[in-house]
Design an enzyme around this catalytic site. Structure first.
Site, PDB file in Angstrom:
ATOM      1  CD  GLU A  62      45.992   0.824 -44.808  1.00  0.00           C
ATOM      2  OE1 GLU A  62      44.669   0.256 -44.033  1.00  0.00           O
ATOM      3  OE2 GLU A  62      46.614   1.755 -44.282  1.00  0.00           O
ATOM      4  CE  LYS A 110      35.807   1.122 -48.314  1.00  0.00           C
ATOM      5  NZ  LYS A 110      34.610   0.489 -47.609  1.00  0.00           N
ATOM      6  CD  GLU A 116      35.754  -3.118 -41.963  1.00  0.00           C
ATOM      7  OE1 GLU A 116      36.984  -1.832 -41.554  1.00  0.00           O
ATOM      8  OE2 GLU A 116      35.565  -3.165 -43.525  1.00  0.00           O
ATOM      9  CE  LYS A 172      33.614   6.211 -49.602  1.00  0.00           C
ATOM     10  NZ  LYS A 172      32.679   5.630 -48.700  1.00  0.00           N
TER      11      LYS A 172
HETATM   12  P1  AMP Z   1      32.931   3.459 -46.755  1.00  0.00           P
HETATM   13  O1  AMP Z   1      31.790   2.530 -45.727  1.00  0.00           O
HETATM   14  O2  AMP Z   1      32.305   2.725 -47.265  1.00  0.00           O
HETATM   15  O3  AMP Z   1      32.425   4.745 -46.398  1.00  0.00           O
HETATM   16  O4  AMP Z   1      33.988   3.027 -46.172  1.00  0.00           O
HETATM   17  C1  AMP Z   1      35.019   3.060 -45.791  1.00  0.00           C
HETATM   18  C2  AMP Z   1      34.667   2.108 -44.312  1.00  0.00           C
HETATM   19  O5  AMP Z   1      35.759   1.022 -44.755  1.00  0.00           O
HETATM   20  C3  AMP Z   1      36.031   2.309 -43.468  1.00  0.00           C
HETATM   21  O6  AMP Z   1      34.833   2.472 -42.109  1.00  0.00           O
HETATM   22  C4  AMP Z   1      36.152   0.698 -42.860  1.00  0.00           C
HETATM   23  O7  AMP Z   1      34.796  -0.004 -42.013  1.00  0.00           O
HETATM   24  C5  AMP Z   1      36.389   0.238 -43.685  1.00  0.00           C
HETATM   25  N1  AMP Z   1      37.166  -0.772 -44.057  1.00  0.00           N
HETATM   26  C6  AMP Z   1      37.942  -1.372 -44.956  1.00  0.00           C
HETATM   27  N2  AMP Z   1      39.559  -1.790 -45.473  1.00  0.00           N
HETATM   28  C7  AMP Z   1      39.916  -0.301 -44.137  1.00  0.00           C
HETATM   29  C8  AMP Z   1      41.513   0.179 -44.732  1.00  0.00           C
HETATM   30  N3  AMP Z   1      42.091  -0.729 -45.039  1.00  0.00           N
HETATM   31  N4  AMP Z   1      41.719   1.511 -43.901  1.00  0.00           N
HETATM   32  C9  AMP Z   1      40.435   2.171 -43.233  1.00  0.00           C
HETATM   33  N5  AMP Z   1      38.740   1.874 -44.174  1.00  0.00           N
HETATM   34  C10 AMP Z   1      39.000   0.691 -44.391  1.00  0.00           C
END
Ligand code: AMP
Length: 588
Positions: A249, A251, A301, A424
């Site tokens: 997906e 991000k 998001e 991620k």
């Molecule tokens: P991080 O904050 O770098 O740990 O990345 C995780 C965060 O990415 C999640 O908590 C969401 O806020 C965000 N996010 C953005 N797009 C997505 C997606 N498609 N699926 C899940 N999380 C997402």
């Protein structure tokens, strides 16, 4: 139960550094505590009156607490103030003053836990013009009837500085030890993860045993701990780790929202369980209108969109909206869309234990998708090349990178855990060795030269979620512009601590200490073994911790994260491992 019993337990907890010992102290205490009071006792051991998602926090101003101590102990204000400056801990001040009072053998009524809860609730809820008076009088009343130890913990609790080491994980261990077995520990943790309410879990297990804990489920109105992603340094490794096939997906770079859609109302929670509904009234309304279920919990998001071009805008624009006063104006000026990516619950059905593709299908069919309610862009990927191609289109769409999601039969929504079911991969990884870090500010050094008279550098720490402690990883002095240097005191001084906070492990001594509260995003070149930093001390090498080299502030204050949600020490250990792996030439 008497509050003195609780205070003695806190004292014992505080005087041991061993998590095992803390667990058994708590377990023994939970076993003999009155079942009807266990819920409050658990909250109090974390310095709270209720779970975090319930609005309201204890944070009485030091000045008022000093006045209450003076009043209750019969000492002049200036004497209390002098001792506060000397010791830097209102808990100790109250303890010393009250102990002098006790020696004078004044008669007082013994303080019960119920009375403390009632008093603290009055303090937390006091509002309006008499509120300062009410807070001060209520605290003075409690202090009047307390012994020295009780006074110590009352004052630390009302000022929001109660950290005796009763971290969530330690309490869950203790509950298993007191009321169940080691094998039940994961089930108990799941109940906590799906309710975010450790008091509820304690009360349930004490009264109904494991059968009752098993029956705890996801429900609208009670936020679920969010599932988190692991990281890997290349798309090829992501695809391989996923077994050669996964969903990817976009991000999005916005704010994560967990929407609890009720029949008549909607609540939006941030990942730190703050109620964000008033920041996104348009999203709340659209979700209710477009949801085909009576009740549902979904995640997505929230991303700002340029009203002229329709392009997605970076994160800062959404934060900007959160701070705007006139919400109607903000709704118009900074339009927001929600990109939904998960479904946790719908009309009595707990979806968290269903596989990803089923959850996604249920999400898509559960809503009338359109306008500001969208699904995240997703594609099934079966090779590294397809992954690279999808990543390029994500960057082209102004996203941060991709989220790979397992499509295996066990790809459940794992509340509260970071695992390889989600991985991620961000644009930053192509420039630097590591992901960005979200670190808690625990100290500051006064600046020199151009920065004289201001804070010039900050001492930053990661969180050890096993022990509940903050361990330092770097001194951060780069990436601050003038505006941020000027804003630093306002951002940080509310959490000034005269001495090293008891939850912080540090060898480096800054000019001032802060209770961990503010989280900053930091990028760095490398993670190295460090003789001075305390993160993962002795884990990889005797006498050494892990530090990060050439740290730079990205400009992003992570006010959507609590200090306990910052990068964990174990993540840093893992990232260090990934680096070594790279430089060994083992990866491509
Ligand atoms: P991080 O904050 O770098 O740990 O990345 C995780 C965060 O990415 C999640 O908590 C969401 O806020 C965000 N996010 C953005 N797009 C997505 C997606 N498609 N699926 C899940 N999380 C997402």
């Amino acid at each position: 139960m008497l509050y003195s019993d609780l205070a003695e337990t806190f004292d014992r907890l505080e005087s041991t550094g061993s998590r095992l010992e803390m667990t058994s102290i708590l377990a023994e205490f939970f076993r003999r505590a009155d079942k009807a009071e266990l819920r409050s006792i658990v909250y109090l051991s974390q310095g709270k009156l209720h779970p975090d998602f319930v609005p309201g926090v204890l944070g009485m101003a030091d000045r008022l607490v000093m006045k209450a101590i003076a009043k209750a102990s019969g000492n002049p204000d200036d004497k209390v103030e002098k001792l506060t400056v000397e010791t830097g801990d209102l808990g100790q001040v109250a303890e010393a003053m009250i102990s002098r009072k006790k020696q004078m053998a004044l008669f007082s009524e013994e303080l019960t836990v119920a009375r403390v809860v009632k008093g603290l609730t009055t303090i937390e809820n006091a509002e309006g013009k008499d509120s300062q008076d009410v807070k001060q009088k209520t605290l003075a009343g409690l202090l009047h009837d307390s012994g020295p130890l009780e006074a110590r913990y009352l004052c630390r609790t009302v000022t929001g500085r109660m950290r005796v080491g009763a971290a969530d994980m330690t309490i869950l261990d203790a509950l298993a030890e007191a009321f169940a077995t080691k094998e039940d520990r994961p089930t108990i943790e799941r109940a906590f993860n799906v309710t975010c309410d450790i008091g509820l879990v304690a009360e349930t297990i004490a009264n109904g045993g494991m059968d009752a804990v098993l029956a705890i489920g996801v429900k609208v109105g009670s936020p679920v701990k969010v599932m988190l992603a692991e990281r890997l340094p290349s798309i090829a490794e992501v695809v391989e780790k996923m077994g050669g096939r996964c969903a990817m997906e976009y991000k999005y770079d916005g704010i994560r929202v967990q929407a609890h859609i009720g029949r008549d109302s909607v609540k939006l929670y941030s990942r730190r369980l703050e109620d964000l509904t008033s920041n996104f009234p348009d999203i709340a309304e659209a979700l209710r209108a477009r949801c085909r279920h009576g009740e549902a919990i979904i995640e997505g998001e929230c991303v700002a969109v340029d009203p002229e071009t329709g392009y997605m805008l970076p994160f800062q624009n959404v934060t900007h909206r959160r701070k705007k006063h006139g919400m109607d104006e903000a709704v118009r000026d900074v339009p927001v869309r929600i990109f939904m990516f998960d479904m946790l619950y719908a009309d009595g059905r707990d979806w968290t234990s269903e596989p990803y593709l089923d959850r996604r299908a249920a999400l898509e069919s559960g809503f009338e998708i359109g306008d500001n309610v969208q699904m995240t862009t997703m594609r099934m990927v079966g090779s590294p090349e397809e992954g690279e191609d999808f990543f390029a289109s994500a960057i082209g769409a102004r996203c941060e990178g991709i989220m790979a999601k397992s499509v295996a039969p066990d790809s459940v929504y794992r509340a509260g855990s970071r695992g390889f079911l989600w991985i991620k991969y961000k644009k930053d990884y192509q420039q630097a060795l590591t992901d960005s870090f979200d670190l808690a500010v625990v100290g500051a050094f006064y600046g020199m030269g151009k920065r004289a008279g201001r804070y010039g550098a900050l001492l930053m720490a990661a969180y050890d979620n096993e022990t509940g402690r903050f361990e330092t990883v770097c001194k951060l002095g780069t990436g601050f512009d003038d505006a941020f240097l000027d804003a630093m005191p306002a951002l940080l001084d509310g959490t000034l601590s005269e001495t090293r906070p008891s939850s912080v492990d540090a060898e480096m001594v800054p000019d001032v200490w802060f209770d961990p509260a503010v989280v900053l995003e930091v990028v760095a070149a490398e993670i190295t073994l460090s003789p001075i930093h305390t993160a993962a001390k002795d884990v990889l090498k005797e006498g050494a911790g892990l530090g990060i080299r050439f740290p730079r502030f990205t400009g992003r204050v992570r006010d959507d994260k609590t200090p306990e949600q910052c990068t964990t020490v174990s993540e840093i250990v893992e990232m260090y491992g990934m680096q070594v792996h790279d430089s060994d030439g083992l990866s491509e």
